[in-house]
Design an enzyme around this catalytic site. Structure first.
Site, PDB file in Angstrom:
ATOM      1  N   SER A   1       0.830  -1.211   0.000  1.00 38.58           N
ATOM      2  CA  SER A   1       0.000   0.000   0.000  1.00 38.58           C
ATOM      3  C   SER A   1       0.860   1.255   0.000  1.00 38.58           C
ATOM      4  CB  SER A   1      -0.896   0.034   1.241  1.00 38.58           C
ATOM      5  OG  SER A   1      -1.752  -1.078   1.252  1.00 38.58           O
TER       6      SER A   1
HETATM    7  N1  SAH Z   1      -0.989  -4.811   3.984  1.00 29.75           N
HETATM    8  C1  SAH Z   1      -0.212  -4.779   2.759  1.00 29.75           C
HETATM    9  C2  SAH Z   1      -1.094  -4.608   1.555  1.00 29.75           C
HETATM   10  C3  SAH Z   1      -1.307  -5.891   0.904  1.00 29.75           C
HETATM   11  S1  SAH Z   1      -2.372  -5.817  -0.523  1.00 29.75           S
HETATM   12  C4  SAH Z   1       0.835  -3.706   2.863  1.00 29.75           C
HETATM   13  O1  SAH Z   1       1.360  -3.476   3.908  1.00 29.75           O
HETATM   14  O2  SAH Z   1       1.211  -3.091   1.909  1.00 29.75           O
HETATM   15  C5  SAH Z   1      -3.719  -6.777   0.085  1.00 29.75           C
HETATM   16  C6  SAH Z   1      -3.415  -8.185   0.494  1.00 29.75           C
HETATM   17  O3  SAH Z   1      -4.657  -8.767   0.890  1.00 29.75           O
HETATM   18  C7  SAH Z   1      -2.843  -9.085  -0.594  1.00 29.75           C
HETATM   19  O4  SAH Z   1      -1.662  -9.655  -0.142  1.00 29.75           O
HETATM   20  C8  SAH Z   1      -3.931 -10.125  -0.800  1.00 29.75           C
HETATM   21  O5  SAH Z   1      -3.435 -11.400  -1.143  1.00 29.75           O
HETATM   22  C9  SAH Z   1      -4.609 -10.127   0.549  1.00 29.75           C
HETATM   23  N2  SAH Z   1      -5.967 -10.679   0.556  1.00 29.75           N
HETATM   24  C10 SAH Z   1      -6.951 -10.529  -0.361  1.00 29.75           C
HETATM   25  N3  SAH Z   1      -8.041 -11.212  -0.001  1.00 29.75           N
HETATM   26  C11 SAH Z   1      -7.758 -11.800   1.190  1.00 29.75           C
HETATM   27  C12 SAH Z   1      -8.476 -12.654   2.078  1.00 29.75           C
HETATM   28  N4  SAH Z   1      -9.740 -13.042   1.830  1.00 29.75           N
HETATM   29  N5  SAH Z   1      -7.863 -13.067   3.202  1.00 29.75           N
HETATM   30  C13 SAH Z   1      -6.586 -12.703   3.487  1.00 29.75           C
HETATM   31  N6  SAH Z   1      -5.854 -11.895   2.676  1.00 29.75           N
HETATM   32  C14 SAH Z   1      -6.430 -11.464   1.546  1.00 29.75           C
END
Ligand code: SAH
Length: 212
Positions: A61
């Site tokens: 993010s």
């Molecule tokens: N928190 C991260 C952003 C990750 S992007 C950061 O620090 O930058 C969002 C993440 O959510 C992805 O890795 C994706 O695989 C995960 N995600 C999507 N759907 C999900 C679900 N149902 N359960 C757990 N993780 C999920």
């Protein structure tokens, strides 16, 4: 793990100028080496205020969004433990780990969960528990949580996450369709119901079902 480089300082200054006021949040961002969470080829972009690819069609993010969501999560006061859904590469997790006693984080893509574990180990962060699972169900073993943060967008808020909040607990979550308008929402659980506040327009990857 504390480091201090000019690019961190610039980033923090920009976040402050954009309205992030929580000093502890700004300090955690300053102290966290974001370049360690992205591929080496992207390191030089790590302190710009942009999302970056982390593989598997997912992104780390934008720092502003990480700061904003963390500030909103902490707006009710200090938190003993937080559930995070969407570990990704673990950057948001690392920020949370510096601000609360214990973080429980759930990721549906196994390789990302493992990478995040390595990234946090490398920084000496030890107050995080990882789970490879579909986070729409929350993580019932450690519920209820005074804070829950979701970093992928569902079209509607999953019931299980609401149920796993303590009374007075705070959920911060982007809500909306994959290619449509999404709104960052804050939900507070009261004794008898939930109060929902709509904050900013945002753009997140979707909260997907199942694991991979
Ligand atoms: N928190 C991260 C952003 C990750 S992007 C950061 O620090 O930058 C969002 C993440 O959510 C992805 O890795 C994706 O695989 C995960 N995600 C999507 N759907 C999900 C679900 N149902 N359960 C757990 N993780 C999920």
């Amino acid at each position: 793990m504390i480091t201090s480089h000019p690019p961190h300082e610039r980033l923090v200054k920009n976040l402050y100028a954009q309205g992030i006021q929580n000093k502890a949040v700004l300090e955690a961002i300053r102290a966290t080496p974001r370049h360690l969470f992205v591929d080496k080829s992207l390191s030089r972009h790590a302190y710009a205020d942009h999302p970056l690819p982390i593989g598997y069609g997912q992104t780390i993010s934008q720092p502003y969004i990480v700061a904003r969501m963390t500030e909103v999560l902490l707006s009710q006061g200090p938190l003993s433990k937080v559930l995070e859904i969407g570990t990704g590469c673990g950057y948001q997790t690392a920020i949370l780990a510096q601000l609360v006693n214990q973080v429980y984080t759930v990721e549906r893509i196994k390789d990302l969960s493992l990478q995040a574990r390595d990234n946090l180990n490398a920084l000496g962060i030890t107050n995080v528990q990882f789970c490879h699972a579909d986070g729409q169900w929350g993580w019932v073993d450690y519920a209820p949580y005074p804070g829950i943060i979701v970093t992928a967008a569902p079209s509607t808020i999953p019931e299980n996450l609401l149920e796993q909040l303590t009374i007075g607990g705070c959920l911060v979550i982007p809500v909306g369709p994959t290619y449509g308008p999404q709104v960052l929402s804050k939900v507070i659980r009261t004794r008898s119901s939930y109060e929902q506040y709509q904050l900013d327009h945002v753009s997140f990857v979707p909260l997907c079902k199942g694991t991979s």
